[in-house]
Design an enzyme around this catalytic site. Structure first.
Site, short mmCIF file in Angstrom:
data_model
loop_
_atom_site.label_atom_id
_atom_site.label_comp_id
_atom_site.label_asym_id
_atom_site.label_seq_id
_atom_site.Cartn_x
_atom_site.Cartn_y
_atom_site.Cartn_z
N GLY A 129 73.66 9.30 38.48
CA GLY A 129 73.94 8.13 39.30
C GLY A 129 73.25 8.20 40.65
O GLY A 129 72.78 7.18 41.19
N ASP A 130 73.17 9.39 41.22
CA ASP A 130 72.49 9.57 42.50
C ASP A 130 70.99 9.34 42.35
O ASP A 130 70.34 8.74 43.21
CB ASP A 130 72.75 10.97 43.05
#
Length: 310
Positions: free
Chosen positions: A252-253
């Protein structure tokens, strides 16, 4: 310039074991140490893409020094606010086949009001028109839930734009402050919107509900299904390419890294979303806590399907 702010960074230690077992001594077949924290992960992805960023945040002790050294080796510039406590260490235990994992995060050191004021002053001095800021991650002890809202208003009043990736009350505050873009996952979006996300239409509905709270744009990550992007009028669906998933931690990052990379270069929203999905998929396909490489991202980019949903 792209700045990332990690208020609660960590040294990430990963141990690989043959399999999980309780009440016995496990032998690690491999071990690695990485710089952890959502904002740092974004900076690492940007570095892999060949983009510069400056990583800000609270750091302290030998662990903080280690983070600075590791980020420097990855060509990420740092400008930490140094604290008296010791930066936390997070531990992951993964199986050799990378089909199961455990992750234990420390809460982190308590941040004094003096240190918080120093960070706010630093950011006010740096903030200027045209820059992009990624505020990401949990809050350490001592830091109020209102700090992200305060930072959003501060940065955007100076002409910068903020992408916020957090959860709970801190996310709600950032929404109310009018962040340029927020990126909750599906469960975080459900929590703040009150909409159960069981379909793509539900995700779009949740995004519209969240935009009533103040943010200009909403991206809801849907894991293997990709992501929904809404600007309040139009929504796009980006479908994730099929990969052999090794470790979803940090994907997600990396997605946020790809998004801010594309947006900062002036790409259309749909194209920036494609870069975000490709970056997330590249990272998820790698073992450990490594991030995807530029060749991997470029290859996966060709496989990302995007369509206007509404």
């Amino acid at each position: 310039m792209i700045y990332t702010v990690t208020l609660n960074p960590a040294v990430d230690r990963e141990l690989t074991v043959a399999d999980f077992a309780f009440d016995t001594v496990l032998r690690a077949s491999d071990a690695r140490v990485d710089c952890g924290g959502k904002g740092f992960n974004v900076s690492r992805m940007l570095a892999a893409l060949g983009a510069k960023s400056v990583a800000l945040g609270f750091a302290g002790g030998k662990s903080g020094e280690l983070l600075a050294e590791m980020l420097a080796m990855l060509n990420v510039e740092t400008a930490f606010t140094w604290i008296e406590g010791e930066t936390r260490t997070n531990v992951s235990i993964v199986t050799e086949h990378h089909d199961r994992y455990l992750k234990v995060n420390e809460s982190g050191p308590t941040i004094s009001e003096t240190a918080q004021a120093a960070l706010l002053t630093q950011i006010e001095q740096l903030a200027k028109p045209g820059d992009w800021w990624v505020l990401a991650g949990s809050l350490p002890p001592g830091v109020p839930n209102t700090i992200y809202a305060q930072l959003v208003r501060l940065i955007q009043s100076h002409g910068g734009q903020v992408i916020l990736d957090t959860s709970g009350a801190a996310l709600l505050g950032g929404c109310a402050a009018g962040a340029f873009l927020i990126k909750p996952n599906d469960s975080e979006a459900e929590n703040i919107s009150g909409v159960a996300i069981d379909s793509l239409l539900d995700a779009v509905t949740a995004a519209h509900q969240i935009q009533q709270m103040g943010p200009q744009n909403v991206v809801i990550s849907l894991g293997k299904s990709g992501a929904i992007f809404s600007d309040g009028e139009t929504a796009w669906l980006a479908e994730s390419p099929v990969i052999k998933e090794s470790n979803p931690i940090g994907a997600g990052d990396s997605m946020v890294g790809g998004l801010v990379y594309g947006i900062s270069l002036g790409m259309p929203v749909s194209e920036a979303l494609q870069w975000g999905i490709a970056c997330g998929a590249a990272t998820a396909s790698l073992a450990g806590t490594a991030v995807g490489t530029l060749p991997m991202v470029e290859d996966l980019l060709k496989q990302v399907k995007i369509k206007q949903f509404i």
